[in-house]
Design a protein around this motif. Structure first.
Motif, short mmCIF file in Angstrom:
data_model
loop_
_atom_site.label_atom_id
_atom_site.label_comp_id
_atom_site.label_asym_id
_atom_site.label_seq_id
_atom_site.Cartn_x
_atom_site.Cartn_y
_atom_site.Cartn_z
N LEU A 198 -53.52 11.04 78.67
CA LEU A 198 -54.58 10.06 78.47
C LEU A 198 -54.86 9.37 79.79
O LEU A 198 -54.13 9.53 80.76
N ALA B 145 -52.91 14.17 75.23
CA ALA B 145 -52.32 13.79 76.52
C ALA B 145 -52.64 14.86 77.57
O ALA B 145 -52.77 16.03 77.21
N LEU C 299 -49.15 7.36 78.67
CA LEU C 299 -50.36 8.18 78.88
C LEU C 299 -50.01 9.66 78.74
O LEU C 299 -50.82 10.46 78.27
N ARG D 128 -55.79 2.10 76.91
CA ARG D 128 -55.52 3.54 76.96
C ARG D 128 -56.63 4.26 76.19
O ARG D 128 -57.11 3.75 75.17
N THR D 129 -57.00 5.45 76.67
CA THR D 129 -57.95 6.25 75.92
C THR D 129 -57.21 6.91 74.76
O THR D 129 -55.98 6.84 74.68
N GLU D 130 -57.96 7.57 73.87
CA GLU D 130 -57.33 8.28 72.76
C GLU D 130 -57.56 9.78 72.92
O GLU D 130 -58.43 10.19 73.67
N ARG E 62 -54.85 3.16 71.70
CA ARG E 62 -55.86 2.41 72.47
C ARG E 62 -55.36 1.02 72.88
O ARG E 62 -56.14 0.08 73.07
#
Ligand code: NAP
Length: 343
Positions: A19, A17, A53, A12-14, A64
């Motif tokens: 994400l 939201a 996400l 997952r990205t940081e 992450r």
């Protein structure tokens, strides 16, 4: 044998939201004496993978983190003390790494949530969290067992041989539950916003009845009518507080309401006053957090014994490189059943 040094994964990205997920290269961790190295062949997604996400997941999740809890994998290497698995075995992991006997009291350590998940080519697990897969299932079918399958099994109070189950919507948990009911000759009533999805559900078995919850606002009355005034013996509550009152009204005396999902949000204001309705109907309300290793093993044994095909469960299959598209399909709500990613 030489083990891979690294593998591809998604994390997952940081940030704020919503994400997304991004592909990364990871170093293979050491395989300790009780560990098993697996090569993951298929992963299936669950609603929670989207909710994380969107920052609507009600439980903590690893920043992450690697998403997804459900996979089907092949053992490639085992540590020196491993006794239950050998290279070539087909396996999956349990959802909550602490829930072995179903009696543990610590908080869950959930794959793809508060610990790294399975959207990756290789993973190392302690042998105690692995379960053998039924031989007759493809990698894609077997990847649906861990979360959706074990939740459906547990929420339906399986093994059961009689009664009527009410299943909300045609997502992964509901469709898995439908296939279990069909295999066990249990009557089922499944709801959907789509007549097309309901036609498909009815085509799967003779005891499947359906209600379009968009067209029939008082669907609890229809459940009672379809059961000749008796009501359902068990209801899988996938939506949350907004429909609990209706689910309860759908139940027979001594029925069970399995609290599973939050598709309609977790707005406590919408939670109805249930005290007297629960009391007078002698209803059991059960909180469900997937299930234990014992539940998952019992589900696998049932699938193997009855040779249950999970092919009707699979809505779409995406290659690993198109994982973002798989997430988008789940988020669209157009799916029926499970979305699978192959590696
Ligand atoms: N407690 C646990 O252990 C546990 C385990 C697994 C899942 N869950 C939760 O259970 C829920 C279902 O998970 P899932 O992975 O099966 O989800 P999913 O595959 O994303 O299911 C989505 C489907 O649910 C139906 N739906 C959405 N809103 C609805 C509503 N208001 N009324 C009736 N149906 C509605 C829709 O079906 P139609 O298109 O047919 O209308 C939608 O396509 C989620 O909230 C998930 O987080 C909890």
């Amino acid at each position: 044998m030489s083990l891979p040094q690294s593998y591809q994964a998604y994390r997952r990205t940081e940030g704020t939201a919503p994400l997304t997920i991004e592909q990364v290269t990871e170093k293979l961790p050491p395989v300790k004496s009780h560990d098993v190295l697996v090569r993951i062949h298929a992963v299936s997604l669950n609603y929670r993978d989207i909710a994380m996400l969107d920052d609507t997941y009600p439980q903590p999740c690893l920043p992450r983190g690697i998403p997804a809890s459900d996979c089907a994998a092949e053992v490639v290497f085992v540590g020196s003390e491993v006794s239950g698995f050998k290279p070539g075995d087909r396996v999956t992991a349990i959802w909550d790494l602490t829930n072995l006997a179903g009696t543990e009291e610590q908080s869950p350590e959930a794959l793809g949530g508060d610990v790294d998940g399975v959207l990756r080519q290789y993973a190392v697990f302690n042998e105690q969290v692995l379960v053998h897969l039924p031989d007759h299932l493809s990698w894609e079918e077997a990847s649906c067992i861990t979360c959706a399958g074990t939740t459906a099994w547990n929420a339906l109070e399986f093994p059961r041989k009689s009664g009527t189950a009410l299943l909300q919507g045609t997502g992964g948990v509901s469709m898995f539950a439908l296939l279990l009911c069909i295999a066990a000759d249990v009557q089922s009533i499944i709801t959907s916003s789509s007549d097309e999805k309901l036609d498909q559900a009815r085509s799967l078995g003779p005891h499947v009845r359906t209600i379009n919850y968009r067209k029939v606002a008082n669907w609890e009355e229809e459940v009672v009518r379809l059961t000749n005034g008796r009501g359902a013996d068990v209801a899988i509550e996938n939506v949350g507080p907004a429909t609990v009152k209706q689910s309860l009204a759908s139940l027979a005396q001594r029925g069970t309401l399995s609290l599973v999902g939050f598709l309609g949000g977790l707005d406590a204001e919408k939670f109805p006053d249930l005290y007297f309705p629960v009391l007078v109907k002698r209803v059991t309300m059960r909180g469900i957090v997937v299930g234990s290793k014992i539940d998952q093993q019992a589900l696998c044994d049932f699938l193997a014994e009855k040779k249950v095909s999970l092919k009707p469960l699979i809505d779409a299959v995406f290659p690993f490189e198109k994982s973002k598209e798989a997430f988008a399909r789940l988020k669209s709500g157009k799916h029926q059943g499970k979305i699978v990613i192959t590696l």
